[in-house]
Motif scaffolding. Structure first.
Motif, PDB file in Angstrom:
ATOM      1  N   SER A  82       0.833  -1.211   0.000  1.00  0.00           N
ATOM      2  CA  SER A  82       0.000   0.000   0.000  1.00  0.00           C
ATOM      3  C   SER A  82       0.861   1.252   0.000  1.00  0.00           C
ATOM      4  O   SER A  82       0.563   2.225  -0.703  1.00  0.00           O
ATOM      5  CB  SER A  82      -0.919   0.012   1.219  1.00  0.00           C
ATOM      6  OG  SER A  82      -1.832  -1.053   1.160  1.00  0.00           O
ATOM      7  N   GLU A  83       1.934   1.234   0.794  1.00  0.00           N
ATOM      8  CA  GLU A  83       2.842   2.383   0.838  1.00  0.00           C
ATOM      9  C   GLU A  83       3.519   2.600  -0.512  1.00  0.00           C
ATOM     10  O   GLU A  83       3.680   3.739  -0.964  1.00  0.00           O
ATOM     11  CB  GLU A  83       3.893   2.191   1.935  1.00  0.00           C
ATOM     12  CG  GLU A  83       3.329   2.279   3.345  1.00  0.00           C
ATOM     13  CD  GLU A  83       4.339   1.868   4.417  1.00  0.00           C
ATOM     14  OE1 GLU A  83       5.458   1.438   4.068  1.00  0.00           O
ATOM     15  OE2 GLU A  83       3.987   1.980   5.605  1.00  0.00           O
ATOM     16  N   ALA A  84       3.914   1.521  -1.170  1.00  0.00           N
ATOM     17  CA  ALA A  84       4.564   1.629  -2.475  1.00  0.00           C
ATOM     18  C   ALA A  84       3.601   2.199  -3.513  1.00  0.00           C
ATOM     19  O   ALA A  84       3.973   3.061  -4.316  1.00  0.00           O
ATOM     20  CB  ALA A  84       5.086   0.261  -2.917  1.00  0.00           C
ATOM     21  N   ILE A  85       2.349   1.730  -3.492  1.00  0.00           N
ATOM     22  CA  ILE A  85       1.352   2.243  -4.434  1.00  0.00           C
ATOM     23  C   ILE A  85       1.123   3.728  -4.201  1.00  0.00           C
ATOM     24  O   ILE A  85       1.053   4.519  -5.152  1.00  0.00           O
ATOM     25  CB  ILE A  85       0.034   1.444  -4.320  1.00  0.00           C
ATOM     26  CG1 ILE A  85       0.239   0.030  -4.865  1.00  0.00           C
ATOM     27  CG2 ILE A  85      -1.109   2.146  -5.050  1.00  0.00           C
ATOM     28  CD1 ILE A  85      -0.918  -0.909  -4.611  1.00  0.00           C
ATOM     29  N   ALA A  86       1.028   4.135  -2.941  1.00  0.00           N
ATOM     30  CA  ALA A  86       0.827   5.554  -2.622  1.00  0.00           C
ATOM     31  C   ALA A  86       2.008   6.388  -3.109  1.00  0.00           C
ATOM     32  O   ALA A  86       1.827   7.477  -3.658  1.00  0.00           O
ATOM     33  CB  ALA A  86       0.629   5.725  -1.122  1.00  0.00           C
ATOM     34  N   LYS A  87       3.204   5.869  -2.947  1.00  0.00           N
ATOM     35  CA  LYS A  87       4.408   6.590  -3.383  1.00  0.00           C
ATOM     36  C   LYS A  87       4.431   6.738  -4.905  1.00  0.00           C
ATOM     37  O   LYS A  87       4.724   7.815  -5.432  1.00  0.00           O
ATOM     38  CB  LYS A  87       5.658   5.853  -2.901  1.00  0.00           C
ATOM     39  CG  LYS A  87       6.944   6.570  -3.190  1.00  0.00           C
ATOM     40  CD  LYS A  87       8.123   5.833  -2.571  1.00  0.00           C
ATOM     41  CE  LYS A  87       9.412   6.592  -2.798  1.00  0.00           C
ATOM     42  NZ  LYS A  87      10.565   5.906  -2.199  1.00  0.00           N
ATOM     43  N   VAL A  88       4.077   5.655  -5.603  1.00  0.00           N
ATOM     44  CA  VAL A  88       4.056   5.703  -7.070  1.00  0.00           C
ATOM     45  C   VAL A  88       2.998   6.695  -7.545  1.00  0.00           C
ATOM     46  O   VAL A  88       3.243   7.503  -8.444  1.00  0.00           O
ATOM     47  CB  VAL A  88       3.817   4.294  -7.660  1.00  0.00           C
ATOM     48  CG1 VAL A  88       3.509   4.360  -9.151  1.00  0.00           C
ATOM     49  CG2 VAL A  88       5.021   3.398  -7.405  1.00  0.00           C
TER      50      VAL A  88
END
Length: 100
Positions: free
Chosen positions: A28-34
């Motif tokens: 979820s954190e990676a998706i938000a960052k992208v």
């Protein structure tokens, strides 16, 4: 320190749960960052070069190259030799004898 099988299985279940939760959180954190980076630079999925997958081509039939005249069995010449052909060759026949 000896642990029983039941205790070890409980520990593994707890670790599996912790791994799943951590994986979901980090994903979820990676998706938000992208998404944030895409918004900052005005990028779309098309800019990333993602394309829809091409549909698979239907398998085409290959013509038989070898045929057993007695039984009508055939082989395209691709893959492993069928049992009927191996047996005939072992009995003294030649591969060319079955060529169509």
């Amino acid at each position: 320190m000896a642990s029983s099988l039941k205790e070890l299985l409980a520990q593994r279940a707890a670790l599996d749960q912790q791994i799943a939760e951590t994986k979901d959180k980090e994903r979820s954190e990676a998706i938000a960052k992208v998404r944030s980076l895409m918004a900052d630079y005005g990028l779309t999925a098309a800019d990333l070069g993602s394309r829809p997958a091409k549909p698979a081509k239907p398998a085409s039939k290959v013509a038989a190259k070898y045929r057993n005249q007695a039984t009508g069995e055939s082989w395209s010449g691709r893959g492993l030799q069928p049992k009927w052909l191996k047996a005939a060759i072992a009995a003294g026949a030649k591969l060319e004898d079955f060529h169509v």
